[in-house]
Design a protein around this motif. Structure first.
Motif, mmCIF file in Angstrom:
data_model
loop_
_atom_site.group_PDB
_atom_site.id
_atom_site.type_symbol
_atom_site.label_atom_id
_atom_site.label_comp_id
_atom_site.label_asym_id
_atom_site.label_seq_id
_atom_site.Cartn_x
_atom_site.Cartn_y
_atom_site.Cartn_z
ATOM 1 N N LYS A 197 0.837 -1.210 0.000
ATOM 2 C CA LYS A 197 0.000 0.000 0.000
ATOM 3 C C LYS A 197 0.869 1.256 0.000
ATOM 4 O O LYS A 197 0.554 2.244 -0.681
ATOM 5 C CB LYS A 197 -0.925 -0.007 1.219
ATOM 6 N N ILE A 198 1.959 1.230 0.771
ATOM 7 C CA ILE A 198 2.857 2.392 0.803
ATOM 8 C C ILE A 198 3.498 2.615 -0.568
ATOM 9 O O ILE A 198 3.648 3.758 -1.019
ATOM 10 C CB ILE A 198 3.935 2.194 1.885
ATOM 11 N N SER A 199 3.841 1.534 -1.258
ATOM 12 C CA SER A 199 4.481 1.643 -2.569
ATOM 13 C C SER A 199 3.583 2.326 -3.588
ATOM 14 O O SER A 199 4.074 2.947 -4.544
ATOM 15 C CB SER A 199 4.868 0.251 -3.086
ATOM 16 N N LEU A 200 2.281 2.230 -3.402
ATOM 17 C CA LEU A 200 1.349 2.843 -4.351
ATOM 18 C C LEU A 200 1.430 4.369 -4.342
ATOM 19 O O LEU A 200 0.924 5.018 -5.256
ATOM 20 C CB LEU A 200 -0.090 2.397 -4.051
ATOM 21 N N PHE A 201 2.055 4.949 -3.318
ATOM 22 C CA PHE A 201 2.235 6.401 -3.264
ATOM 23 C C PHE A 201 3.530 6.841 -3.954
ATOM 24 O O PHE A 201 3.812 8.035 -4.018
ATOM 25 C CB PHE A 201 2.246 6.885 -1.807
ATOM 26 N N ASN A 202 4.287 5.882 -4.457
ATOM 27 C CA ASN A 202 5.516 6.187 -5.179
ATOM 28 C C ASN A 202 5.175 6.397 -6.653
ATOM 29 O O ASN A 202 4.799 5.451 -7.351
ATOM 30 C CB ASN A 202 6.513 5.032 -5.021
ATOM 31 N N PRO A 203 5.302 7.610 -7.186
ATOM 32 C CA PRO A 203 4.906 7.850 -8.584
ATOM 33 C C PRO A 203 5.736 7.080 -9.594
ATOM 34 O O PRO A 203 5.237 6.753 -10.685
ATOM 35 C CB PRO A 203 5.094 9.367 -8.748
ATOM 36 N N VAL A 204 6.987 6.768 -9.269
ATOM 37 C CA VAL A 204 7.846 6.055 -10.214
ATOM 38 C C VAL A 204 7.356 4.630 -10.427
ATOM 39 O O VAL A 204 7.581 4.032 -11.486
ATOM 40 C CB VAL A 204 9.306 6.073 -9.722
#
Length: 253
Positions: A197-204
């Motif tokens: 879920k946290i990774s989904l906030f990474n635009p790359v």
């Protein structure tokens, strides 16, 4: 449209790139080749498949993005920073050229260099790891959209920076960590649920996921979201550049 002005800026920037061929092209290709040797050929041969794709082939889109993002920003930011540093930007601003023509010349040259670099890395990867491209037109589209967007972003950084150190802050301190944490070397499905879920906030993540889908048909996020993310970022960068030239921010001071 002043095509002569665009061509003059474009030729100048391309000539500068070919004068520094080792730093602008050879160095990133060599660095990426080391990743292919270590992670692709050596470690990848001992790992299983990720999403039905061999690990060595799986990391190719992520490695291309790693080099493409950093080099797009560096090429474009350095190209516009040098006229600011030397004072020749005032001659450019007083010339009968619009910001669209200035942008087309500088960013067009940076995009050309980035696309050339991406193509060379893909050719180099073939020497170490076999891979296929399931959707070649979409691969080119993602590659071009990413190069244009991040060359625009680099152009903005070059306008914002007031010393050489600031040119490297975003590529080294922001983009490289985001790329490593954006699924360049793994699928987020391999992470614990919280970190997914946290990774989904990474635009790359969206850029790498969409680009990987164009190769193998597998993606961590919906391809439509990846395309929307890169198009939205492109529109934001265009709006920022328009505002900078309209207001004179960091140009007239």
């Amino acid at each position: 449209m002043n095509l002569h002005a665009i061509a003059a800026i474009y030729r100048f920037e391309m000539a500068r790139a070919f004068r520094t061929l080792t730093e602008s092209i050879a160095s990133p290709v060599l660095s990426t080749s080391l990743y292919f040797v270590v992670f692709g050929a050596a470690i990848g041969a001992r790992m299983g498949e990720v999403g039905g794709v061999g690990y060595g082939a799986f990391i190719i889109p992520g490695l291309v993005m790693l080099s493409l993002l950093n080099e797009s920003i560096s090429n474009a930011s350095f190209g516009i920073y040098m006229p600011k540093w030397s004072g020749t930007i005032y001659e450019l601003l007083s010339a009968p050229v619009s910001f669209v023509e200035v942008l087309a010349g500088y960013v067009g040259a940076a995009v050309t260099k980035s696309m050339l670099l991406g193509a060379l890395i893909l050719v180099t990867a073939r020497l170490f790891v076999p891979y296929t491209i399931a959707h070649p037109l979409w691969m080119l589209a993602f590659l071009l959209l990413t190069a244009v967007s991040f060359c625009l972003f680099g152009f903005i950084i070059g306008l914002w920076a007031d010393d050489f150190q600031k040119l490297q802050v975003i590529p080294l301190m922001v983009m490289t960590p985001l790329t490593f944490l954006g699924g360049a070397f793994y699928s987020i499905d391999m992470l614990p649920p919280l970190w997914q879920k946290i990774s989904l906030f990474n635009p790359v993540l969206y850029l790498i996921s969409g680009f990987r889908w164009s190769f193998y048909g597998v993606a961590d996020v919906d391809v439509g979201l990846s395309l929307a993310a890169i198009v939205g970022f492109l529109a934001l960068c265009l709006a920022l550049v328009w505002w900078i030239f309209r207001s004179g921010w960091k140009l007239k001071a």
